[in-house]
Scaffold this active site. Structure first.
Site, mmCIF file in Angstrom:
data_model
loop_
_atom_site.group_PDB
_atom_site.id
_atom_site.type_symbol
_atom_site.label_atom_id
_atom_site.label_comp_id
_atom_site.label_asym_id
_atom_site.label_seq_id
_atom_site.Cartn_x
_atom_site.Cartn_y
_atom_site.Cartn_z
ATOM 1 N N THR A 1 45.398 44.672 37.435
ATOM 2 C CA THR A 1 44.155 44.920 36.703
ATOM 3 C C THR A 1 44.389 45.545 35.332
ATOM 4 O OG1 THR A 1 44.068 47.006 37.882
ATOM 5 C CG2 THR A 1 42.762 45.207 38.765
ATOM 6 N N VAL B 1 36.004 44.141 32.657
ATOM 7 C CA VAL B 1 37.315 44.515 33.155
ATOM 8 C C VAL B 1 37.171 44.731 34.641
ATOM 9 C CG1 VAL B 1 39.232 46.104 32.903
ATOM 10 C CG2 VAL B 1 37.672 45.718 31.000
ATOM 11 N N SER B 2 38.004 44.056 35.379
ATOM 12 C CA SER B 2 37.952 44.241 36.811
ATOM 13 C C SER B 2 38.499 45.615 37.138
ATOM 14 C CB SER B 2 38.791 43.168 37.472
ATOM 15 O OG SER B 2 38.803 43.382 38.840
ATOM 16 N N CYS B 3 37.818 46.314 38.017
ATOM 17 C CA CYS B 3 38.285 47.642 38.383
ATOM 18 C C CYS B 3 39.550 47.542 39.216
ATOM 19 C CB CYS B 3 37.200 48.403 39.127
ATOM 20 S SG CYS B 3 36.181 49.316 37.980
ATOM 21 N N VAL B 4 40.338 48.597 39.158
ATOM 22 C CA VAL B 4 41.611 48.600 39.883
ATOM 23 C C VAL B 4 41.451 48.431 41.379
ATOM 24 C CG1 VAL B 4 43.257 49.739 38.447
ATOM 25 C CG2 VAL B 4 41.424 51.062 39.469
#
Lengths: 418, 105
Positions: free
Chosen positions: A198, B102-105
């Site tokens: 990510t 943004v993809s979260c972690v």
């Protein structure tokens, strides 16, 4: 007498029980912890089971062993939380009236979210390794593996331990090589992300590693369906990847009790202040671990760092002081990369994983975002630390809940992590 | 970072081609950004998606993910792929004047 109730006796809940029992006077506070499952699983160990590195006995112990004296432990399902009444209704037919509530109900895979997940291939050609049962069945399946298409697929983010699917892929590459099956096996890593991870700097390095190991990456793949008849996964934009063995990371969701209580988001995670860990539901409800909606990893290390902050803040709340302790999103994860080596990531809300040394600047012994044998040994040693220190909330030397920037090679214009 | 003039407005774009300053955004700019994404005309259905993102962004400070679009916005994934072929969230975010999700972690 006042009551502190803790929902969930996994990594996060157990640590909080240990912290709070030490801090709250026995004659003033009753502490109750509730969990439906009597077994405690060392979840990072699931990854190692399919490759024979860990057996079942490495990863499971009775929960009771880790719950301190003076904490009442109830093995019971949670029906729902009633924040207005400060009450938790249990599945066993009784309830708990609390003064302060800690939600640590975690996250789990859901098999209902992707069409075909539970089809005729389930646990024949389609497996998970995010549950004890799943890891066990996948272990059996791999024993008969003769080669073919091995596909690793993440259904959607966020997932618990976001690096685990990558580690599985690296370990599979190594294990297949050892068995003489690597050249008979095509490994494909199918992800909804645009790259391996990510965060950009780590993603670049890990993308490169996948390429080096001859693993094909299919990115931006948002799964619509598992087609059991034709043994393939199909994305919403109609791309297809065929499998002989699909290692699936299904959608992760918070507890159904959160949904029944009407206090969760679309994935049943509880809206939580990302610094104080107080819930946005009500002032006397606090949340930690995988149950929160915080923009950091769902991982045991995060729960460990959060537990220190939360302990301080709950004590402040009880004394009617400001909640001053602040969680910075600190996460610390080992990544197994196969062949007895590993990576280490250390990051928080603001700073993405970057290269460097940990915990002592320039010395290590662990190498950040670089491959080394000692990182791998660190990961294996962690099992001991987990069972003997972490769950019992014994502080770990030199590892603070606040991420340190020392020893990190931070780019001049640091990309801001979200 | 780059600069481009769309619908008569001089726009600052980030490295992904998304607007840096959403105050520069309007429906005409959206229509031009849509064309760049291969969408000739924004219909009422497109606007339902864009309006939901705007409303949700104001509340959560993040572009909603697919599941949130489904559950909270009431827009099925199938429709999103029909309306914004290829990468619905990414495209809709860009057209709506928001940063790349943004993809979260």
């Amino acid at each position: 007498m006042k009551t502190l109730a803790i929902l969930g006796a996994g990594t996060a809940g157990t640590m909080m029980a240990n912290h709070m029992r030490r801090k709250l006077k026995v004659e003033e506070w009753t502490i109750v912890i509730v969990d439906q499952n009597p077994d405690h699983y060392y979840q990072p160990g699931y990854l190692f089971m399919p490759f024979g590195i860990y057996g079942e006995r490495d990863v499971v112990k009775p929960k009771q062993k880790f719950i301190p004296r003076g904490v009442e432990y109830r093995i019971c399902a949670i029906d729902r939380i009633d924040p207005e009444a400060n009450r938790v209704v249990l599945g066993c037919g009784n309830s708990i009236d609390y003064d302060v509530l800690i939600i640590a109900t975690g996250t789990d895979i859901s098999l209902e979210e992707t069409e075909g997940q539970r089809g005729s291939d389930w646990q024949k050609h389609v497996f998970d390794f995010y549950t004890f049962d799943g890891a066990r069945k996948l272990t059996e399946r791999l024993k008969d593996w003769k080669g073919g298409n091995l596909v690793v697929n993440i259904a959607e983010m966020p997932i618990k331990c976001p690096v685990a699917p990558l580690e599985f892929t690296f370990l599979a590459d190594w294990w297949l090589g050892k068995k003489g099956l690597r050249d008979k096996t095509k490994i494909t890593y199918v992800t909804p992300l645009s790259g391996a991870f990510t965060k950009p700097v780590a993603s670049r390095i890990l993308d490169h590693l996948l390429e080096e190991k001859g693993i094909e990456v299919v990115s931006d793949f948002s799964i619509g369906e598992i087609n059991n008849e034709e043994h393939k996964i199909v994305s919403w934009d109609e791309r297809e990847v065929g499998y002989d063995l699909l290692v699936s990371i299904p959608t992760n969701m918070g507890s159904a009790a959160i949904e029944r209580s009407g206090i969760g988001d679309e994935l049943n995670y509880v809206p939580t202040d990302k610094h104080t860990l107080q819930s946005k539901v009500k002032d006397n409800i606090f949340v930690l671990g995988d149950a929160t909606d915080l923009p950091t990893s769902k991982a045991g290390s995060v729960a460990h760092f959060e537990a220190e902050v939360l302990t301080e803040n709950i004590l402040s709340y009880i004394d009617e002081r400001e909640l001053e302790a602040s969680f910075d999103g600190h996460a610390n994860c080992f990544i197994e990369s196969g062949h007895g080596k590993g990576f280490l990531l250390d990051f928080n809300y603001e700073l993405e994983p970057v290269p460097g040394h940990f915990p002592i600047p320039k010395v290590g012994p662990f190498k950040l975002l670089g491959e080394s044998r000692i990182n791998h040994l660190g990961k294996l040693a962690f099992k001991y630390v987990y069972w003997h220190a972490l769950l019992r909330a014994i502080p770990l030397p030199m590892v603070s809940h606040k991420m340190t920037r020392a020893g990190k090679q931070i780019p001049e214009v640091s990309p801001v992590a979200v | 970072m780059s600069q481009v003039t769309l619908a008569g407005v001089e726009l600052q774009l980030d490295e992904n081609g998304n607007l840096i300053d959403r105050s520069q955004w309007n429906r005409e700019v959206a229509a031009e950004l849509a064309k760049e994404e291969g969408i000739d005309a924004l219909t009422e259905e497109h606007w339902k998606v864009l309006d939901f993102i705007a409303k949700d962004y104001a509340e959560k400070e993040a572009v909603p993910g697919m599941r949130r679009m489904n559950k909270v916005g009431g827009i099925p994934t199938k429709d999103l792929y029909r309306l914004f072929p290829g990468g619905p969230i990414k495209k809709a975010a860009r057209i709506g004047g928001f940063p790349k999700p943004v993809s979260c972690v």
